[in-house]
Write a protein that holds these residues in place. Structure first.
Motif, PDB file in Angstrom:
ATOM      1  N   ASP A 145      40.655  53.155  56.213  1.00  0.00           N
ATOM      2  CA  ASP A 145      42.027  52.864  56.600  1.00  0.00           C
ATOM      3  C   ASP A 145      42.380  51.460  56.104  1.00  0.00           C
ATOM      4  O   ASP A 145      41.730  50.481  56.499  1.00  0.00           O
ATOM      5  CB  ASP A 145      42.161  52.928  58.128  1.00  0.00           C
ATOM      6  N   PRO A 146      43.384  51.315  55.234  1.00  0.00           N
ATOM      7  CA  PRO A 146      43.689  49.997  54.666  1.00  0.00           C
ATOM      8  C   PRO A 146      44.175  48.981  55.684  1.00  0.00           C
ATOM      9  O   PRO A 146      44.084  47.773  55.455  1.00  0.00           O
ATOM     10  CB  PRO A 146      44.791  50.310  53.632  1.00  0.00           C
ATOM     11  N   GLU A 147      44.688  49.443  56.822  1.00  0.00           N
ATOM     12  CA  GLU A 147      45.198  48.520  57.824  1.00  0.00           C
ATOM     13  C   GLU A 147      44.120  48.046  58.788  1.00  0.00           C
ATOM     14  O   GLU A 147      44.052  46.866  59.126  1.00  0.00           O
ATOM     15  CB  GLU A 147      46.339  49.183  58.597  1.00  0.00           C
ATOM     16  N   THR A 148      43.277  48.959  59.260  1.00  0.00           N
ATOM     17  CA  THR A 148      42.280  48.611  60.280  1.00  0.00           C
ATOM     18  C   THR A 148      40.884  48.400  59.711  1.00  0.00           C
ATOM     19  O   THR A 148      40.034  47.818  60.385  1.00  0.00           O
ATOM     20  CB  THR A 148      42.204  49.712  61.346  1.00  0.00           C
ATOM     21  N   GLY A 149      40.630  48.894  58.500  1.00  0.00           N
ATOM     22  CA  GLY A 149      39.283  48.820  57.938  1.00  0.00           C
ATOM     23  C   GLY A 149      38.355  49.880  58.479  1.00  0.00           C
ATOM     24  O   GLY A 149      37.159  49.889  58.147  1.00  0.00           O
ATOM     25  N   ALA A 150      38.868  50.794  59.309  1.00  0.00           N
ATOM     26  CA  ALA A 150      38.037  51.859  59.872  1.00  0.00           C
ATOM     27  C   ALA A 150      37.539  52.773  58.756  1.00  0.00           C
ATOM     28  O   ALA A 150      38.319  53.231  57.914  1.00  0.00           O
ATOM     29  CB  ALA A 150      38.814  52.657  60.900  1.00  0.00           C
ATOM     30  N   ALA A 151      36.239  53.042  58.746  1.00  0.00           N
ATOM     31  CA  ALA A 151      35.609  53.884  57.729  1.00  0.00           C
ATOM     32  C   ALA A 151      35.340  55.268  58.314  1.00  0.00           C
ATOM     33  O   ALA A 151      34.794  55.379  59.408  1.00  0.00           O
ATOM     34  CB  ALA A 151      34.311  53.254  57.254  1.00  0.00           C
ATOM     35  N   THR A 152      35.727  56.307  57.589  1.00  0.00           N
ATOM     36  CA  THR A 152      35.609  57.676  58.091  1.00  0.00           C
ATOM     37  C   THR A 152      34.903  58.569  57.081  1.00  0.00           C
ATOM     38  O   THR A 152      35.145  58.471  55.871  1.00  0.00           O
ATOM     39  CB  THR A 152      37.000  58.262  58.391  1.00  0.00           C
ATOM     40  N   MET A 153      34.037  59.450  57.592  1.00  0.00           N
ATOM     41  CA  MET A 153      33.409  60.475  56.769  1.00  0.00           C
ATOM     42  C   MET A 153      33.854  61.831  57.284  1.00  0.00           C
ATOM     43  O   MET A 153      33.778  62.112  58.490  1.00  0.00           O
ATOM     44  CB  MET A 153      31.886  60.377  56.835  1.00  0.00           C
ATOM     45  N   THR A 154      34.344  62.665  56.370  1.00  0.00           N
ATOM     46  CA  THR A 154      34.630  64.053  56.694  1.00  0.00           C
ATOM     47  C   THR A 154      33.698  64.931  55.878  1.00  0.00           C
ATOM     48  O   THR A 154      33.250  64.555  54.791  1.00  0.00           O
ATOM     49  CB  THR A 154      36.088  64.433  56.394  1.00  0.00           C
ATOM     50  N   VAL A 155      33.398  66.101  56.396  1.00  0.00           N
ATOM     51  CA  VAL A 155      32.558  67.067  55.695  1.00  0.00           C
ATOM     52  C   VAL A 155      33.260  68.418  55.765  1.00  0.00           C
ATOM     53  O   VAL A 155      33.519  68.931  56.855  1.00  0.00           O
ATOM     54  CB  VAL A 155      31.147  67.159  56.315  1.00  0.00           C
ATOM     55  N   GLY A 156      33.589  68.961  54.599  1.00  0.00           N
ATOM     56  CA  GLY A 156      34.302  70.225  54.565  1.00  0.00           C
ATOM     57  C   GLY A 156      35.670  70.155  55.219  1.00  0.00           C
ATOM     58  O   GLY A 156      36.137  71.137  55.788  1.00  0.00           O
TER      59      GLY A 156
END
Length: 308
Positions: free
Chosen positions: A36-47
């Motif tokens: 997320d460019p605003e919060t820096g939160a990193a997310t992984m999705t699978v399928g």
């Protein structure tokens, strides 16, 4: 006419097959990483389903993971700011008392600062790493500095492993880590106090079932206040289930760890209160001498197949 040399018909076919297999293997990798460019939160999705999200800082200055999800389903495992404890942040690390100042609940005398933070994710392996420096300020004075490395390895099937590696250094004097004194109920079960450290709050969900176990075979509330190499929760939610295990590192102080746990399915209007976490200071305080460091390492595994 162009003549191809050095390839037999069979050899050329095998080469093409190998190429297309390699392309297909890459195409089959359903892991997608985003920030997320605003919060820096990193997310992984699978399928296309959420797997985990790492948030580098909360309003309290604490990094945390939320949501953590059941692999393959997107069902949320973690409870974030539940009504009963607004300061519970999914999977997070928080001391209770540092030199007598409360860093667990909101306290004007306690301040946490993320001094620096970087995130990387390998394009090929999807291995994620966060490096952060955190300052713990008690009554206006920095007393403890933490250098934390957090890594996440996500398998192609959606199972994932989170590792925490922190060095805590006392600055400006001796540091005493402590907690609310632990107490037992009438049945002899640890039922109050003792909490501090790495914690995982499960989502309030009356449709789910939760059961806790440790390496000694103790179950549910009996895991609290006892030492073990690991503790785990088996979770069943509407679309599937998972096992979540936290493992102590053999070189951590006071190994094997004393664990804090809560298993109260009927609590809070039947939404349940289910939590597991480390209890380094459960039975007695721990002191870090001025200028000295303490290293802590823990592993959190989330497996949809339930196999360790």
């Amino acid at each position: 006419m162009t003549r191809l040399t050095g390839f037999s018909g069979f050899g050329w076919g095998a080469c093409c097959l190998a190429f297309f297999c390699a392309v297909s293997a890459r195409a089959a990798d359903a892991r997608v990483y985003s920030v997320d460019p605003e919060t820096g939160a990193a997310t992984m999705t699978v399928g296309g389903k959420p797997c985990w999200t790492y948030n580098p800082v909360s309003e309290e200055g604490k990094p945390y993971f939320h949501p953590l999800c059941v692999p393959g389903t997107g069902d949320v495992l973690t409870g974030f700011r539940p009504d009963d404890h607004k300061w519970h942040l999914g999977l997070w690390l928080s001391w209770k008392f540092i030199n007598g100042v409360n860093f667990w609940e909101p306290d004007k005398n306690a301040e946490r600062k993320v001094v620096s933070h970087t995130e990387t994710c390998d394009d090929a392996t999807k291995a994620f790493e966060s490096k952060a420096a955190l300052a713990y300020v008690a009554k206006g004075k920095e007393v403890l500095r933490e250098e934390r490395v957090t890594r996440v390895v996500t398998q192609e099937n959606g199972n994932y492993t989170i590792t925490f590696d922190s060095a805590f250094t006392a600055c400006g004097g001796e540091v005493k880590l402590d907690c609310t004194p632990a107490g037992k109920d009438k049945g002899g079960i640890w039922a109050s106090g003792g909490y501090a450290g790495l914690m995982l709050r499960f989502a309030p969900n009356p449709a789910g079932t939760y059961s806790i176990a440790d390496a000694q075979g103790r179950a549910d509330a009996k895991t609290c206040g006892n030492a073990s190499a690991w503790i785990e929760t088996a979770v069943t939610l509407p679309n599937g289930g998972a096992k979540v295990r936290i493992t102590d590192h053999p070189e951590n102080p006071r190994y094997p760890n004393t664990w804090f746990s809560r298993h109260q399915p009927d609590a809070h209007k039947n939404t349940g209160y289910n939590l597991i976490g480390t209890g380094l200071v459960f039975h007695e305080p721990l002191t870090i001498e001025d200028g000295k460091s303490m290293r802590l390492r823990y592993t959190v595994e989330v497996k949809g197949d339930g196999k360790f």
